[in-house]
Design an enzyme around this catalytic site. Sequence first.
Site, PDB file in Angstrom:
ATOM      1  N   ASN A 118       0.841  -1.194   0.000  1.00 35.65           N
ATOM      2  CA  ASN A 118       0.000   0.000   0.000  1.00 35.65           C
ATOM      3  C   ASN A 118       0.880   1.249   0.000  1.00 35.65           C
ATOM      4  OD1 ASN A 118      -2.426   1.565   0.266  1.00 35.65           O
ATOM      5  ND2 ASN A 118      -1.971   1.835   2.431  1.00 35.65           N
ATOM      6  N   HIS A 120       0.887   5.186   1.066  1.00 33.23           N
ATOM      7  CA  HIS A 120       0.151   6.091   1.957  1.00 33.23           C
ATOM      8  C   HIS A 120       0.826   7.456   1.950  1.00 33.23           C
ATOM      9  CE1 HIS A 120      -2.175   7.539   5.323  1.00 33.23           C
ATOM     10  NE2 HIS A 120      -1.060   7.888   5.931  1.00 33.23           N
ATOM     11  N   ASP A 152      -0.480  -5.283   6.600  1.00 36.46           N
ATOM     12  CA  ASP A 152      -0.886  -6.290   7.574  1.00 36.46           C
ATOM     13  C   ASP A 152      -2.305  -5.929   8.013  1.00 36.46           C
ATOM     14  OD1 ASP A 152      -0.621  -4.239   9.378  1.00 36.46           O
ATOM     15  OD2 ASP A 152       1.203  -5.018  10.314  1.00 36.46           O
ATOM     16  N   GLY A 154      -3.394  -4.121  10.343  1.00 41.22           N
ATOM     17  CA  GLY A 154      -3.608  -2.812  10.964  1.00 41.22           C
ATOM     18  C   GLY A 154      -3.907  -1.725   9.940  1.00 41.22           C
TER      19      GLY A 154
HETATM   20  C1  GRF Z   1      -2.463   8.717  -2.748  1.00 33.23           C
HETATM   21  O1  GRF Z   1      -1.835   9.905  -2.329  1.00 33.23           O
HETATM   22  C2  GRF Z   1      -2.580   7.765  -1.598  1.00 33.23           C
HETATM   23  O2  GRF Z   1      -1.514   7.798  -0.719  1.00 33.23           O
HETATM   24  C3  GRF Z   1      -3.827   8.263  -0.939  1.00 33.23           C
HETATM   25  O3  GRF Z   1      -4.682   8.520  -2.020  1.00 33.23           O
HETATM   26  C4  GRF Z   1      -3.908   8.976  -3.112  1.00 33.23           C
HETATM   27  C5  GRF Z   1      -4.328   8.241  -4.351  1.00 33.23           C
HETATM   28  O4  GRF Z   1      -4.096   9.022  -5.465  1.00 33.23           O
HETATM   29  N1  GRF Z   1      -4.364   7.339   0.010  1.00 33.23           N
HETATM   30  P1  GRF Z   1      -4.418   8.495  -6.938  1.00 33.23           P
HETATM   31  O5  GRF Z   1      -5.827   7.944  -6.937  1.00 33.23           O
HETATM   32  O6  GRF Z   1      -3.417   7.444  -7.280  1.00 33.23           O
HETATM   33  O7  GRF Z   1      -4.288   9.697  -7.803  1.00 33.23           O
END
Ligand code: GRF
Length: 211
Positions: A118, A120, A152, A154
């Site tokens: 993922n 973030h 994971d 969390g």
């Molecule tokens: C990313 O910044 C991600 O970390 C967050 O949502 C955004 C997704 O952007 N959770 P996109 O849909 O790939 O443009």
Amino acid sequence: MPTDGSQASPTAKRLVVLVSGSGSNLQALMDACADPAYGAEVVAGGAARAGPNGAARAAEARRPPVVHRVKDYPDRDAWDQALTEDVASYEPDIVVSAGFLKLCGPRFLAAFPGRYINTHNSLLPAFPGMNGPGEALAAGVKLAGATLFICDAGVDTGPIIAQCAVPVEDDDTVDTLTERIKEAERAQLVASVGRMVQGGWKVEGNRVRLG
Ligand code: GRF
């Protein structure tokens, strides 16, 4: 010839990318995969909602959309089962959550151990959850950024694959900071997935070793 619209060589690693937002991270991965030397192919793009989002982007690129809305299932477990089976049918080497914004259940995690990742938009473990850039601004930090990690059970926990930092400017709003992070985040995602597919990776406790 693959039936999913891709042109990759049979040795290319298979990526399924799950999104909920605009899908710019998905697009960055698809762009990188256009070069056979990258070593990967996006074989399907998925979402947890229909509409003009990343799943549509995947469909436009002739990647089959894997769309499962939680509300279409009697409960979360049934949704998790359907999503797991559908994603597994594409035999992915790596499943990428790129702003999927859904916590997958135990069945999903067990199906893709160590290879469900993922991205973030904060420097974890600071600011997990839905509003990383907003919380970074509110906290007054001078560096924000993005974290790529192995999922994971969390919320935004799990062994960290890569992190990148961007400055927080005095006049930033949530929108400007979010965009600055996303630019660095896309580059990090492309570079890290490239290293993973080309050289492999190992998880030792909480630490991830690439190559
Ligand atoms: C990313 O910044 C991600 O970390 C967050 O949502 C955004 C997704 O952007 N959770 P996109 O849909 O790939 O443009």
